[in-house]
Design a protein around this motif. Structure first.
Motif, PDB file in Angstrom:
ATOM      1  N   ASP A  89      14.964 -24.944  -2.990  1.00  0.00           N
ATOM      2  CA  ASP A  89      16.012 -24.680  -2.008  1.00  0.00           C
ATOM      3  C   ASP A  89      16.111 -23.169  -1.808  1.00  0.00           C
ATOM      4  OD1 ASP A  89      18.230 -24.512  -0.414  1.00  0.00           O
ATOM      5  OD2 ASP A  89      19.640 -25.315  -1.901  1.00  0.00           O
ATOM      6  N   LEU A  90      15.779 -22.709  -0.615  1.00  0.00           N
ATOM      7  CA  LEU A  90      15.789 -21.273  -0.338  1.00  0.00           C
ATOM      8  C   LEU A  90      17.030 -20.839   0.442  1.00  0.00           C
ATOM      9  CD1 LEU A  90      12.044 -20.710   0.701  1.00  0.00           C
ATOM     10  CD2 LEU A  90      13.066 -20.625  -1.580  1.00  0.00           C
ATOM     11  N   SER A  91      18.027 -21.693   0.482  1.00  0.00           N
ATOM     12  CA  SER A  91      19.209 -21.407   1.301  1.00  0.00           C
ATOM     13  C   SER A  91      19.971 -20.169   0.837  1.00  0.00           C
ATOM     14  CB  SER A  91      20.146 -22.614   1.322  1.00  0.00           C
ATOM     15  OG  SER A  91      20.575 -22.944   0.008  1.00  0.00           O
ATOM     16  N   GLU A  92      19.829 -19.799  -0.434  1.00  0.00           N
ATOM     17  CA  GLU A  92      20.524 -18.600  -0.916  1.00  0.00           C
ATOM     18  C   GLU A  92      19.720 -17.330  -0.665  1.00  0.00           C
ATOM     19  OE1 GLU A  92      21.005 -18.400  -5.200  1.00  0.00           O
ATOM     20  OE2 GLU A  92      19.509 -19.978  -5.455  1.00  0.00           O
ATOM     21  N   GLY A  93      18.612 -17.463   0.037  1.00  0.00           N
ATOM     22  CA  GLY A  93      17.828 -16.291   0.400  1.00  0.00           C
ATOM     23  C   GLY A  93      17.130 -15.652  -0.782  1.00  0.00           C
ATOM     24  N   MET A  94      17.081 -14.327  -0.785  1.00  0.00           N
ATOM     25  CA  MET A  94      16.320 -13.615  -1.803  1.00  0.00           C
ATOM     26  C   MET A  94      16.896 -13.757  -3.206  1.00  0.00           C
ATOM     27  SD  MET A  94      15.250 -10.190   0.297  1.00  0.00           S
ATOM     28  CE  MET A  94      14.736  -9.382  -1.196  1.00  0.00           C
ATOM     29  N   THR A 111      11.377  -2.756   0.476  1.00  0.00           N
ATOM     30  CA  THR A 111      12.664  -2.211   0.921  1.00  0.00           C
ATOM     31  C   THR A 111      13.772  -3.249   0.782  1.00  0.00           C
ATOM     32  OG1 THR A 111      11.585  -0.719   2.491  1.00  0.00           O
ATOM     33  CG2 THR A 111      13.907  -1.197   2.867  1.00  0.00           C
ATOM     34  N   ALA A 112      13.480  -4.490   1.177  1.00  0.00           N
ATOM     35  CA  ALA A 112      14.471  -5.565   1.077  1.00  0.00           C
ATOM     36  C   ALA A 112      14.839  -5.836  -0.382  1.00  0.00           C
ATOM     37  CB  ALA A 112      13.935  -6.831   1.740  1.00  0.00           C
ATOM     38  N   LEU A 113      13.842  -5.858  -1.250  1.00  0.00           N
ATOM     39  CA  LEU A 113      14.102  -6.070  -2.675  1.00  0.00           C
ATOM     40  C   LEU A 113      14.974  -4.951  -3.244  1.00  0.00           C
ATOM     41  CD1 LEU A 113      10.547  -7.230  -3.837  1.00  0.00           C
ATOM     42  CD2 LEU A 113      12.636  -8.606  -3.958  1.00  0.00           C
ATOM     43  N   GLN A 114      14.683  -3.730  -2.849  1.00  0.00           N
ATOM     44  CA  GLN A 114      15.461  -2.592  -3.340  1.00  0.00           C
ATOM     45  C   GLN A 114      16.899  -2.655  -2.855  1.00  0.00           C
ATOM     46  OE1 GLN A 114      12.897   0.503  -1.832  1.00  0.00           O
ATOM     47  NE2 GLN A 114      11.882   0.807  -3.806  1.00  0.00           N
ATOM     48  N   LYS A 115      17.101  -3.004  -1.597  1.00  0.00           N
ATOM     49  CA  LYS A 115      18.458  -3.067  -1.050  1.00  0.00           C
ATOM     50  C   LYS A 115      19.280  -4.178  -1.695  1.00  0.00           C
ATOM     51  CE  LYS A 115      18.022  -0.820   3.430  1.00  0.00           C
ATOM     52  NZ  LYS A 115      18.290  -0.932   4.884  1.00  0.00           N
ATOM     53  N   GLU A 116      18.605  -5.231  -2.136  1.00  0.00           N
ATOM     54  CA  GLU A 116      19.299  -6.328  -2.804  1.00  0.00           C
ATOM     55  C   GLU A 116      19.428  -6.091  -4.310  1.00  0.00           C
ATOM     56  OE1 GLU A 116      20.242  -9.976  -1.045  1.00  0.00           O
ATOM     57  OE2 GLU A 116      20.952  -7.976  -0.481  1.00  0.00           O
ATOM     58  N   GLY A 117      18.933  -4.935  -4.777  1.00  0.00           N
ATOM     59  CA  GLY A 117      19.012  -4.616  -6.195  1.00  0.00           C
ATOM     60  C   GLY A 117      18.110  -5.475  -7.060  1.00  0.00           C
ATOM     61  N   ASP A 154      16.760 -11.507   5.670  1.00  0.00           N
ATOM     62  CA  ASP A 154      17.759 -10.819   6.488  1.00  0.00           C
ATOM     63  C   ASP A 154      17.155  -9.533   7.053  1.00  0.00           C
ATOM     64  OD1 ASP A 154      19.913  -9.480   7.570  1.00  0.00           O
ATOM     65  OD2 ASP A 154      21.194  -9.678   5.806  1.00  0.00           O
ATOM     66  N   SER A 155      17.050  -9.454   8.364  1.00  0.00           N
ATOM     67  CA  SER A 155      16.366  -8.318   8.994  1.00  0.00           C
ATOM     68  C   SER A 155      17.123  -7.002   8.855  1.00  0.00           C
ATOM     69  CB  SER A 155      16.107  -8.610  10.476  1.00  0.00           C
ATOM     70  OG  SER A 155      17.327  -8.819  11.165  1.00  0.00           O
ATOM     71  N   THR A 156      18.385  -7.061   8.400  1.00  0.00           N
ATOM     72  CA  THR A 156      19.119  -5.811   8.169  1.00  0.00           C
ATOM     73  C   THR A 156      18.720  -5.162   6.846  1.00  0.00           C
ATOM     74  OG1 THR A 156      20.994  -6.893   7.052  1.00  0.00           O
ATOM     75  CG2 THR A 156      21.092  -6.712   9.462  1.00  0.00           C
ATOM     76  N   LEU A 157      17.921  -5.878   6.044  1.00  0.00           N
ATOM     77  CA  LEU A 157      17.517  -5.365   4.739  1.00  0.00           C
ATOM     78  C   LEU A 157      16.249  -4.508   4.796  1.00  0.00           C
ATOM     79  CD1 LEU A 157      18.147  -8.520   2.506  1.00  0.00           C
ATOM     80  CD2 LEU A 157      19.558  -6.451   2.663  1.00  0.00           C
ATOM     81  N   TYR A 158      15.611  -4.446   5.956  1.00  0.00           N
ATOM     82  CA  TYR A 158      14.397  -3.631   6.069  1.00  0.00           C
ATOM     83  C   TYR A 158      14.327  -2.992   7.452  1.00  0.00           C
ATOM     84  CZ  TYR A 158      12.614  -7.938   8.314  1.00  0.00           C
ATOM     85  OH  TYR A 158      12.448  -9.039   9.114  1.00  0.00           O
TER      86      TYR A 158
END
Length: 245
Positions: free
Chosen positions: A107-112, A139-145, A197-201
């Motif tokens: 289930d990928l509904s929670e995203g990253m 970049t997305a991984l970094q922004k999500e910590g 989420d495209s705002t993450l990169y």
């Protein structure tokens, strides 16, 4: 008379120019449709060479005989332009989207956030030094910590295609890829995916340039192909594969 016309047509087709297009791997399915339509409409042949944007740019700088460079970013085409290797500045023809993709029943509904699940021991992504989609994933991984937490699990493909192979073969449990790949015929319905989420990169601005080689060796055919990428027909194909115009 009919025989003469047939021979003339065969001769014109056999002597039609063929251009070579260097293209980022994320485009391999969409661009094949675009080039086939272009050839049907113009009779000009198109040979495509796919790879990571970084490696293709390096080949061009080393003198590779490419007519058009269709990249996954604007940075590399801009660098070629600055170095006098293009006929004009790069133009953005589409925007790519990043997805998280697995063949496991997950289930990928929670995203990253799902990447923190211990079941995912290997996470694939394109090499960020060579591929803009890989840079976007980091970049997305970094922004999500998540980057520091997960970096020992990351495995890198040279490009989008190799990264997809890691995911499909099971060599990676989950991975980042281009939306255009999961929407392609061979991959449709395989596993589960979700858009990142495209705002993450930073937006993946895909640029194109006519190279000096093309401008000198095949000026009309290469220019027409570049312009065709901005046509309504090409735009519909790109949208079908998940790109934004």
């Amino acid at each position: 008379m009919i025989i003469f016309l047939c021979l003339a047509l065969m001769l014109s087709l056999s002597t039609a120019e063929e251009i070579t297009v260097a293209a980022a791997s994320n485009l391999q399915f969409a661009l094949e449709e675009v080039k086939n339509n272009f050839t049907q409409e113009t009779q000009w042949g198109v040979k495509t060479v796919y790879g990571s944007t970084g490696k293709l740019a390096a080949q061009i700088k080393s003198g590779a005989p490419f007519d058009i460079f269709v990249a996954a970013s604007t940075a590399e085409p801009e660098s070629l332009y600055t170095n006098g290797l293009t006929n004009g500045a790069p133009r953005i023809f589409t925007y790519g989207l990043l997805v998280l993709w697995t063949l496991q029943d997950a289930d990928l509904s929670e995203g990253m956030a799902v990447l923190k699940n211990p079941r995912f021991k290997k996470i694939a992504l394109p090499d960020p030094k060579l591929a803009p989609y890989g840079k976007a994933a980091v970049t997305a991984l970094q922004k999500e910590g998540l980057y520091e937490v997960l970096k020992t699990k990351l495995i890198f493909g040279d490009n989008i295609t190799q990264t997809a192979q890691y995911i499909v073969s099971g060599n990676a449990d989950i991975g980042f890829n281009a939306k255009s790949i999961v929407l392609s015929g061979p991959m449709q319905g395989k596993g589960h995916w979700v858009e990142v989420d495209s705002t993450l990169y930073t937006p993946i601005r895909q640029g194109v340039v006519q190279l000096k080689y093309g401008a000198e060796q095949h000026p009309e055919a290469s220019k027409r192909f570049l312009e065709y990428l901005f046509s309504k027909n090409a735009g519909e194909i790109f949208k079908k594969y998940g790109y934004r115009l």
